[in-house]
Design a protein around this motif. Sequence first.
Motif, PDB file in Angstrom:
ATOM      1  N   ASP A  37       0.943  -1.223  -0.065  1.00 15.05           N
ATOM      2  CA  ASP A  37      -0.155   0.021  -0.136  1.00 15.05           C
ATOM      3  C   ASP A  37       0.842   1.278  -0.091  1.00 15.05           C
ATOM      4  O   ASP A  37       0.242   2.485  -0.342  1.00 15.05           O
ATOM      5  CB  ASP A  37      -1.062   0.041   1.173  1.00 15.05           C
ATOM      6  N   ASN A  38       1.983   1.334   0.207  1.00 17.13           N
ATOM      7  CA  ASN A  38       2.989   2.323   0.523  1.00 17.13           C
ATOM      8  C   ASN A  38       3.490   2.822  -0.734  1.00 17.13           C
ATOM      9  O   ASN A  38       4.248   3.813  -0.936  1.00 17.13           O
ATOM     10  CB  ASN A  38       3.764   2.312   1.692  1.00 17.13           C
ATOM     11  N   LEU A  39       3.584   1.998  -1.738  1.00 22.24           N
ATOM     12  CA  LEU A  39       4.217   2.334  -3.199  1.00 22.24           C
ATOM     13  C   LEU A  39       3.541   3.278  -3.806  1.00 22.24           C
ATOM     14  O   LEU A  39       2.094   3.342  -3.816  1.00 22.24           O
ATOM     15  CB  LEU A  39       4.347   1.030  -3.867  1.00 22.24           C
ATOM     16  N   PRO A  40       4.274   4.144  -4.451  1.00 22.06           N
ATOM     17  CA  PRO A  40       3.714   5.252  -5.396  1.00 22.06           C
ATOM     18  C   PRO A  40       3.040   4.699  -6.442  1.00 22.06           C
ATOM     19  O   PRO A  40       3.374   3.544  -7.045  1.00 22.06           O
ATOM     20  CB  PRO A  40       4.701   6.264  -5.740  1.00 22.06           C
ATOM     21  N   PHE A  41       1.917   5.253  -7.115  1.00 20.62           N
ATOM     22  CA  PHE A  41       1.286   4.790  -8.253  1.00 20.62           C
ATOM     23  C   PHE A  41       1.719   5.663  -9.534  1.00 20.62           C
ATOM     24  O   PHE A  41       1.850   6.878  -9.368  1.00 20.62           O
ATOM     25  CB  PHE A  41      -0.226   4.740  -8.103  1.00 20.62           C
ATOM     26  N   ILE A  42       2.227   4.822 -10.569  1.00 18.20           N
ATOM     27  CA  ILE A  42       2.679   5.702 -11.732  1.00 18.20           C
ATOM     28  C   ILE A  42       1.416   5.713 -12.642  1.00 18.20           C
ATOM     29  O   ILE A  42       1.030   4.500 -13.031  1.00 18.20           O
ATOM     30  CB  ILE A  42       3.712   4.955 -12.495  1.00 18.20           C
ATOM     31  N   PHE A  43       1.285   6.980 -13.007  1.00 20.75           N
ATOM     32  CA  PHE A  43      -0.021   7.095 -14.140  1.00 20.75           C
ATOM     33  C   PHE A  43       0.542   7.542 -15.226  1.00 20.75           C
ATOM     34  O   PHE A  43       1.763   8.459 -15.498  1.00 20.75           O
ATOM     35  CB  PHE A  43      -0.971   8.232 -13.751  1.00 20.75           C
ATOM     36  N   GLY A  44       0.113   7.084 -16.590  1.00 19.91           N
ATOM     37  CA  GLY A  44       0.768   7.365 -17.767  1.00 19.91           C
ATOM     38  C   GLY A  44       1.659   5.937 -18.262  1.00 19.91           C
ATOM     39  O   GLY A  44       1.484   4.984 -17.845  1.00 19.91           O
ATOM     40  N   LYS A  45       2.488   6.107 -19.311  1.00 26.36           N
ATOM     41  CA  LYS A  45       2.847   5.094 -19.966  1.00 26.36           C
ATOM     42  C   LYS A  45       4.378   5.160 -20.354  1.00 26.36           C
ATOM     43  O   LYS A  45       4.896   5.273 -21.447  1.00 26.36           O
ATOM     44  CB  LYS A  45       2.151   4.745 -21.419  1.00 26.36           C
ATOM     45  N   PRO A  46       5.354   5.382 -19.209  1.00 24.95           N
ATOM     46  CA  PRO A  46       6.553   5.518 -19.185  1.00 24.95           C
ATOM     47  C   PRO A  46       7.326   3.943 -19.489  1.00 24.95           C
ATOM     48  O   PRO A  46       6.593   2.952 -19.109  1.00 24.95           O
ATOM     49  CB  PRO A  46       7.277   5.839 -17.953  1.00 24.95           C
ATOM     50  N   GLU A  47       8.327   4.089 -20.348  1.00 25.75           N
ATOM     51  CA  GLU A  47       9.064   2.803 -20.388  1.00 25.75           C
ATOM     52  C   GLU A  47       9.784   2.666 -18.918  1.00 25.75           C
ATOM     53  O   GLU A  47      10.104   3.536 -18.241  1.00 25.75           O
ATOM     54  CB  GLU A  47      10.335   3.105 -21.400  1.00 25.75           C
ATOM     55  N   ILE A  48       9.842   1.323 -18.563  1.00 26.93           N
ATOM     56  CA  ILE A  48      10.554   1.093 -17.131  1.00 26.93           C
ATOM     57  C   ILE A  48      11.978   1.757 -17.154  1.00 26.93           C
ATOM     58  O   ILE A  48      12.314   2.225 -15.985  1.00 26.93           O
ATOM     59  CB  ILE A  48      10.321  -0.253 -16.938  1.00 26.93           C
ATOM     60  N   ASP A  49      12.466   1.697 -18.015  1.00 25.24           N
ATOM     61  CA  ASP A  49      14.057   2.593 -17.874  1.00 25.24           C
ATOM     62  C   ASP A  49      13.995   3.864 -17.628  1.00 25.24           C
ATOM     63  O   ASP A  49      14.638   4.325 -16.913  1.00 25.24           O
ATOM     64  CB  ASP A  49      14.876   2.307 -19.148  1.00 25.24           C
ATOM     65  N   GLU A  50      12.761   4.512 -18.295  1.00 32.38           N
ATOM     66  CA  GLU A  50      12.768   6.090 -18.059  1.00 32.38           C
ATOM     67  C   GLU A  50      12.357   6.131 -16.611  1.00 32.38           C
ATOM     68  O   GLU A  50      12.808   7.253 -15.984  1.00 32.38           O
ATOM     69  CB  GLU A  50      11.727   6.516 -18.974  1.00 32.38           C
ATOM     70  N   PHE A  51      11.554   5.113 -16.111  1.00 28.95           N
ATOM     71  CA  PHE A  51      11.099   5.222 -14.654  1.00 28.95           C
ATOM     72  C   PHE A  51      12.372   5.100 -13.850  1.00 28.95           C
ATOM     73  O   PHE A  51      12.447   5.847 -12.613  1.00 28.95           O
ATOM     74  CB  PHE A  51      10.065   4.407 -14.181  1.00 28.95           C
ATOM     75  N   LEU A  52      13.102   4.381 -13.926  1.00 31.68           N
ATOM     76  CA  LEU A  52      14.218   3.928 -13.267  1.00 31.68           C
ATOM     77  C   LEU A  52      15.309   5.145 -13.226  1.00 31.68           C
ATOM     78  O   LEU A  52      15.864   5.389 -12.102  1.00 31.68           O
ATOM     79  CB  LEU A  52      14.995   2.766 -13.544  1.00 31.68           C
ATOM     80  N   LYS A  53      15.429   5.528 -14.266  1.00 30.08           N
ATOM     81  CA  LYS A  53      16.158   6.952 -14.307  1.00 30.08           C
ATOM     82  C   LYS A  53      15.631   8.139 -13.563  1.00 30.08           C
ATOM     83  O   LYS A  53      16.461   8.819 -12.634  1.00 30.08           O
ATOM     84  CB  LYS A  53      16.370   7.420 -15.784  1.00 30.08           C
ATOM     85  N   PHE A  54      14.310   8.283 -13.772  1.00 28.90           N
ATOM     86  CA  PHE A  54      13.766   9.241 -12.762  1.00 28.90           C
ATOM     87  C   PHE A  54      13.772   8.956 -11.104  1.00 28.90           C
ATOM     88  O   PHE A  54      14.085   9.909 -10.465  1.00 28.90           O
ATOM     89  CB  PHE A  54      12.299   9.358 -13.369  1.00 28.90           C
ATOM     90  N   LYS A  55      13.621   7.761 -11.002  1.00 29.61           N
ATOM     91  CA  LYS A  55      13.586   7.408  -9.573  1.00 29.61           C
ATOM     92  C   LYS A  55      14.955   7.625  -9.047  1.00 29.61           C
ATOM     93  O   LYS A  55      15.469   8.074  -7.971  1.00 29.61           O
ATOM     94  CB  LYS A  55      13.372   5.813  -9.314  1.00 29.61           C
ATOM     95  N   LYS A  56      16.178   7.426  -9.868  1.00 21.64           N
ATOM     96  CA  LYS A  56      17.792   7.699  -9.597  1.00 21.64           C
ATOM     97  C   LYS A  56      17.767   9.116  -9.265  1.00 21.64           C
ATOM     98  O   LYS A  56      18.385   9.393  -8.087  1.00 21.64           O
ATOM     99  CB  LYS A  56      18.547   7.099 -10.771  1.00 21.64           C
ATOM    100  N   LEU A  57      17.305  10.039 -10.006  1.00 19.41           N
ATOM    101  CA  LEU A  57      16.922  11.388 -10.069  1.00 19.41           C
ATOM    102  C   LEU A  57      16.546  11.788  -8.636  1.00 19.41           C
ATOM    103  O   LEU A  57      17.127  12.409  -8.077  1.00 19.41           O
ATOM    104  CB  LEU A  57      16.835  12.236 -10.935  1.00 19.41           C
TER     105      LEU A  57
END
Length: 172
Positions: free
Chosen positions: A80-100
């Motif tokens: 329940d504590n995980l954020p929800f991603i809305f939209g359709k990013p590539e997983i690599d894009e999300f991982l880069k964003f998470k790193k930032l």
Amino acid sequence: MTKNLNNLKIKNIFFLNKSKISEVIESDTLVENYSVFKKYPSNLTIQIKDTNFLAKINVNNKIYIVGSNGKLINNNYKNDNLPFIFGKPEIDEFLKFKKLIDESKFSYDQIKNLYFFPSKRWDVELNNKVLLKLSKKNIKESLNQAFEFFNNTNFKEIKLIDARIKNQITIK
């Protein structure tokens, strides 16, 4: 996975097919990384590190968990504590964003939702319902600038922090 490894019916460690073992282990979405050691004369040691759950995402009307290994995991876990991603990013894009985010002053735990736009821009909704609009570029700098306003006691009633323009913050 253990059942699949047992199905390989390894009778002799000398004839062990390492690629088949790797194939079985890598097919498990919960594995971050692993190592396989032959310990002669008759032992095989496999060390596995589990992936971390990072967010939830809807793909083809099914909710998955995004793992730190870049794989989508069936949503069979209490998270329940995980954020929800809305939209359709590539997983690599999300991982880069998470790193930032991790490199910025913000804590990933402060995030409730992530919004990805076709223009490859992100918005972040924080747990306290503040919406942070980020630019496509200079994301880390924008996060750090917004963090200063977010933690300033003079701006307690903020509902929106717009950091889309470089070196400029708009608050509402």
